[in-house]
Enzyme design. Structure first.
Site, mmCIF file in Angstrom:
data_model
loop_
_atom_site.group_PDB
_atom_site.id
_atom_site.type_symbol
_atom_site.label_atom_id
_atom_site.label_comp_id
_atom_site.label_asym_id
_atom_site.label_seq_id
_atom_site.Cartn_x
_atom_site.Cartn_y
_atom_site.Cartn_z
ATOM 1 N N LYS A 23 59.390 55.034 -68.403
ATOM 2 C CA LYS A 23 60.846 54.942 -68.252
ATOM 3 C C LYS A 23 61.496 54.567 -69.587
ATOM 4 O O LYS A 23 62.458 55.212 -70.026
ATOM 5 C CB LYS A 23 61.191 53.865 -67.203
ATOM 6 C CG LYS A 23 62.677 53.516 -67.178
ATOM 7 C CD LYS A 23 63.001 52.484 -66.115
ATOM 8 C CE LYS A 23 62.889 51.063 -66.589
ATOM 9 N NZ LYS A 23 63.997 50.621 -67.460
ATOM 10 N N ASN A 24 60.946 53.528 -70.232
ATOM 11 C CA ASN A 24 61.598 53.015 -71.436
ATOM 12 C C ASN A 24 61.468 53.965 -72.623
ATOM 13 O O ASN A 24 62.097 53.755 -73.654
ATOM 14 C CB ASN A 24 61.051 51.621 -71.795
ATOM 15 C CG ASN A 24 61.554 50.567 -70.807
ATOM 16 O OD1 ASN A 24 62.383 50.862 -69.940
ATOM 17 N ND2 ASN A 24 61.044 49.356 -70.944
ATOM 18 N N ARG A 94 72.101 49.290 -68.494
ATOM 19 C CA ARG A 94 72.419 48.782 -69.824
ATOM 20 C C ARG A 94 71.798 49.611 -70.945
ATOM 21 O O ARG A 94 72.324 49.661 -72.047
ATOM 22 C CB ARG A 94 71.941 47.344 -69.952
ATOM 23 C CG ARG A 94 72.629 46.352 -69.073
ATOM 24 C CD ARG A 94 72.104 44.995 -69.429
ATOM 25 N NE ARG A 94 71.897 44.971 -70.866
ATOM 26 C CZ ARG A 94 72.771 44.526 -71.730
ATOM 27 N NH1 ARG A 94 73.889 44.002 -71.320
ATOM 28 N NH2 ARG A 94 72.517 44.566 -73.018
ATOM 29 N N ASP A 118 73.641 40.675 -67.019
ATOM 30 C CA ASP A 118 72.990 41.103 -65.787
ATOM 31 C C ASP A 118 72.163 39.945 -65.250
ATOM 32 O O ASP A 118 72.312 38.826 -65.696
ATOM 33 C CB ASP A 118 72.153 42.364 -65.997
ATOM 34 C CG ASP A 118 71.111 42.180 -67.079
ATOM 35 O OD1 ASP A 118 70.787 41.014 -67.389
ATOM 36 O OD2 ASP A 118 70.621 43.168 -67.600
ATOM 37 N N ASP A 308 58.555 42.313 -69.130
ATOM 38 C CA ASP A 308 58.471 43.084 -67.882
ATOM 39 C C ASP A 308 57.204 42.768 -67.080
ATOM 40 O O ASP A 308 57.161 43.011 -65.881
ATOM 41 C CB ASP A 308 58.491 44.580 -68.207
ATOM 42 C CG ASP A 308 59.718 44.948 -69.014
ATOM 43 O OD1 ASP A 308 60.643 45.524 -68.468
ATOM 44 O OD2 ASP A 308 59.742 44.597 -70.219
HETATM 45 C C1 UD1 Z 1 63.865 46.715 -73.758
HETATM 46 C C2 UD1 Z 1 63.352 47.243 -72.437
HETATM 47 C C3 UD1 Z 1 63.083 46.109 -71.480
HETATM 48 C C4 UD1 Z 1 62.167 45.075 -72.128
HETATM 49 C C5 UD1 Z 1 62.729 44.642 -73.494
HETATM 50 C C6 UD1 Z 1 61.815 43.694 -74.252
HETATM 51 C C7 UD1 Z 1 64.362 49.435 -72.147
HETATM 52 C C8 UD1 Z 1 65.274 50.280 -71.339
HETATM 53 N N1 UD1 Z 1 64.315 48.138 -71.839
HETATM 54 O O1 UD1 Z 1 65.138 46.107 -73.500
HETATM 55 O O2 UD1 Z 1 62.465 46.665 -70.313
HETATM 56 O O3 UD1 Z 1 62.112 43.942 -71.288
HETATM 57 O O4 UD1 Z 1 62.944 45.796 -74.298
HETATM 58 O O5 UD1 Z 1 60.543 44.223 -74.404
HETATM 59 O O6 UD1 Z 1 63.668 49.903 -73.046
HETATM 60 N N2 UD1 Z 1 69.102 40.683 -78.451
HETATM 61 C C9 UD1 Z 1 70.163 40.125 -79.146
HETATM 62 N N3 UD1 Z 1 71.016 40.950 -79.822
HETATM 63 C C10 UD1 Z 1 70.849 42.291 -79.832
HETATM 64 C C11 UD1 Z 1 69.759 42.857 -79.129
HETATM 65 C C12 UD1 Z 1 68.898 42.031 -78.445
HETATM 66 O O7 UD1 Z 1 70.344 38.924 -79.150
HETATM 67 O O8 UD1 Z 1 71.645 42.993 -80.480
HETATM 68 C C13 UD1 Z 1 68.166 39.805 -77.725
HETATM 69 C C14 UD1 Z 1 68.222 40.037 -76.217
HETATM 70 O O9 UD1 Z 1 69.240 39.308 -75.602
HETATM 71 C C15 UD1 Z 1 66.850 39.554 -75.805
HETATM 72 C C16 UD1 Z 1 65.965 39.985 -76.973
HETATM 73 O O10 UD1 Z 1 66.829 40.146 -78.082
HETATM 74 O O11 UD1 Z 1 66.819 38.150 -75.717
HETATM 75 C C17 UD1 Z 1 65.155 41.253 -76.731
HETATM 76 O O12 UD1 Z 1 66.011 42.333 -76.460
HETATM 77 P P1 UD1 Z 1 65.608 43.854 -76.726
HETATM 78 O O13 UD1 Z 1 64.238 43.917 -77.336
HETATM 79 O O14 UD1 Z 1 66.731 44.501 -77.457
HETATM 80 O O15 UD1 Z 1 65.496 44.448 -75.268
HETATM 81 P P2 UD1 Z 1 66.135 45.760 -74.697
HETATM 82 O O16 UD1 Z 1 66.077 46.866 -75.708
HETATM 83 O O17 UD1 Z 1 67.459 45.431 -74.076
#
Ligand code: UD1
Length: 422
Positions: A23-24, A94, A118, A308
Site C-alpha cells: 500500500k505505502n 493523509r 488523525d 505499523d
Molecule cells: C509513512 C507511512 C506510515 C508509517 C510512517 C512511518 C504511508 C502512506 N504511510 O507515513 O504507514 O507509519 O511512514 O514509517 O506511507 N513529521 C514531522 N514533520 C513532517 C513530516 C513528518 O514532524 O513534515 C513527523 C510525523 O509527525 C511523525 C514522524 O515525523 O512523528 C514520521 O512521519 P513520516 O515518516 O513522514 O510518516 P508518513 O510519511 O506520514
C-alpha cells in the site's frame, strides 16, 4: 465495505497466503505518475480502499485511472490537469499530500488541502514544505489549503530533521525534474522509497542512493511513462507472521521479501516465532505447544521496527510469557487500540510513549472497535488467541490497507468471517 469481522477460535493455522503489493508504495507510485504525460501501468496493486481514494484524487484532477485486471492499474495522464487536491479526499487519506511534489514539479503550481490530525495525533508536514522551499517553492496558506508555486524548481541540499517517509518522497518526486542536483540528507530508507526511486529511474530520472540515508538526484527535463510492478507489502506479510504467532501453526507467505523484514523477523524469532526465507517468499512457524516469550520493542525508522507493526507486537505480547515494554518513538498517541485489547482480557498499561504488556494465558472474545488500519488488523490477530467469539466493528478501516483480510485468514484455516454493508 466490510462493517464487522467475526473471529471464532480455531486450532493452529496452516497453508499458503499470497502477499499483495505494498500500500505505502502503490499510493506514491500513483502520485508519481503525475510527473509524466501518457500511459503508465502499475502492477501488483492491491484491491484496497486507500488505492480507490488515490484513484479518486487523480480522477478529480482529470487523470484517467482504470483497472484492466484485478491487480493492475492503467493510468492515463493528459497534458492538462487541475493541480488540486480537494479537502474531501485529503481528509479521507493523509497520504494524499504526496501529490504536492509531483504537481509542483510538472505544473509549477499546486493547491492541496491541509491534512488535519488523525487518530495518531498531529501529523505535521513542515519538513515537506521546508525542503520544497529550499528548492525554490513558495507557499501560502489560505482557507485550509496550501497554495504552492515554483516557476522552476532548483536542485538544493536538504537535511531532514527526521527521516520522514512522506517528506523524502515528496522531495524525491520534486527533484527528478528540478534544474540541477538535489541531495536529501537523513532521508528515510524504507523499501517503498527504493521502489519509488526505481519507478522514477525507469521513467528516466537520475537517482543515486535511494534506500540509504543520502539520496542524490540529478534533475532531467522530461520523464517517460513506464510499466512497473510494486514491491510486496511487508506490513501485510508481518500481519500474517503475527497471526501464526498468536494461533500457532505454520504458513508460507508467498511473494514476501524476507530482506525487507530482517529486524521484524529477528524480533519474532526472539518471541519464539520462527521464520526462514524460502523459494516462494517467507516461511513462518510456531509450534502450538511452545509459548510465546516476551520481549521489549521500540519503534524506529526503517530498518528499525515500524510503527505499523506495533499493534501486532502488543497483540502477541498480550499472550506471551512475561512482561514486554513497547515504546513508540515516531507518533504520539498511537495506543488507542490498547483499551480494546484490555476489554479482551489483556493486561496492558500505557504511560506516555510506553505500553507495559503483561502476558496472560488466554484472551477472551469480546465486541471491539477497529480504530485504524493496523490496530484493526491487530485486534483480529489477537482474537485468534481468544476464547469465544470476537466481533470487530468499524472493520472498514482494515479494508483501507488489506485486501480480503478475512478470506486470506480463512485460507490458513482460521474461522474469520466478514459482514458487509452497503
Ligand atoms: C509513512 C507511512 C506510515 C508509517 C510512517 C512511518 C504511508 C502512506 N504511510 O507515513 O504507514 O507509519 O511512514 O514509517 O506511507 N513529521 C514531522 N514533520 C513532517 C513530516 C513528518 O514532524 O513534515 C513527523 C510525523 O509527525 C511523525 C514522524 O515525523 O512523528 C514520521 O512521519 P513520516 O515518516 O513522514 O510518516 P508518513 O510519511 O506520514
Amino acid at each position: 465495505m466490510p462493517e464487522r469481522i467475526i473471529v471464532r477460535p480455531t486450532g493452529p493455522l496452516s497453508g499458503r497466503v499470497t502477499i499483495g503489493g505494498a500500500k505505502n508504495s502503490v499510493l506514491k507510485l500513483m502520485a508519481a505518475s503525475l510527473l509524466v504525460r501518457g500511459d503508465v501501468t502499475i502492477r501488483n496493486v492491491p484491491r484496497i480502499v486507500d488505492v480507490e481514494i488515490m484513484s479518486d484524487l487523480l480522477v478529480s484532477m482529470g487523470v484517467d485511472v482504470r483497472r484492466p485486471h484485478d491487480h493492475e492499474l492503467a493510468i492515463h495522464v493528459p497534458d492538462d490537469i487541475v493541480p488540486e487536491a480537494p479537502y474531501e479526499l485529503v481528509e479521507r487519506m493523509r497520504a494524499s499530500i504526496v501529490v504536492l511534489g509531483p504537481l509542483l514539479s510538472r505544473f509549477g503550481r499546486a493547491r492541496v488541502a491541509l491534512p488535519g490530525g488523525d487518530d495518531f495525533g498531529p501529523r505535521p508536514i513542515d519538513m515537506h514544505l521546508r525542503g520544497l522551499e529550499a528548492m525554490g517553492a513558495t507557499f501560502e496558506n489560505a482557507h485550509g489549503y496550501i497554495e504552492a508555486r515554483a516557476d522552476q524548481l532548483l536542485g538544493a541540499r536538504v537535511m531532514l530533521e527526521f527521516p520522514s517517509v512522506g517528506a523524502t518522497e515528496n522531495l524525491l518526486m520534486a527533484a527528478v525534474r528540478a534544474k540541477g542536483t538535489t541531495v536529501i540528507d537523513n532521508a528515510a530508507r524504507e523499501p517503498e522509497i527504493a521502489d519509488l526511486a526505481s519507478y522514477l529511474t525507469r521513467m528516466g530520472a537520475h537517482i543515486v542512493g535511494a534506500g540509504s540515508s543520502t539520496i542524490e538526484i540529478e534533475g532531467v527535463e522530461e520523464l517517460q511513462p513506464v510499466d512497473h510492478t510494486a514491491v510486496p507489502d511487508r506490513i501485510e506479510a508481518t500481519t500474517f507472521l503475527a497471526a501464526v504467532g498468536v494461533a500457532g501453526g505454520e504458513a508460507t507467505l508467498v511473494g514476501a521479501r524476507p530482506e525487507h523484514m530482517d529486524m521484524v523477523s529477528q524480533k519474532f524469532g526472539d518471541m519464539g516465532v520462527r521464520t526462514s526465507p524460502c523459494g516462494e517468499g517467507l516461511w513462518v512457524s510456531r509450534p502450538p505447544d511452545q509459548p510465546l516469550r516476551s520481549v521489549d520493542v521500540a519503534t524506529l525508522p526503517y530498518p528499525g521496527i515500524a510503527t505499523d507493526y506495533k499493534p501486532l507486537f502488543v497483540a502477541l505480547l498480550a499472550l506471551a510469557d512475561g512482561v514486554g515494554i513497547v515504546t513508540e518513538n515516531l507518533f504520539a498517541g498511537r495506543f488507542r487500540y490498547v483499551d480494546e485489547l484490555v476489554r479482551m482480557g489483556a493486561d496492558i498499561r500505557t504511560e506516555g510513549h510506553h505500553a507495559v504488556v503483561r502476558g496472560v494465558p488466554r484472551l477472551s472474545g469480546a465486541p471491539v472497535r477497529a480504530p485504524d488500519i493496523r490496530a484493526g488488523a491487530a485486534l483480529v490477530v489477537a482474537a485468534l488467541g481468544a476464547e469465544g467469539e470476537t466481533v470487530v466493528t468499524d472493520a472498514w478501516h482494515i479494508a483501507r490497507g488489506y485486501e480480503d483480510f478475512a478470506g486470506k485468514l480463512r485460507g490458513l484455516g482460521a474461522d474469520v468471517t466478514c459482514e458487509h454493508t452497503g
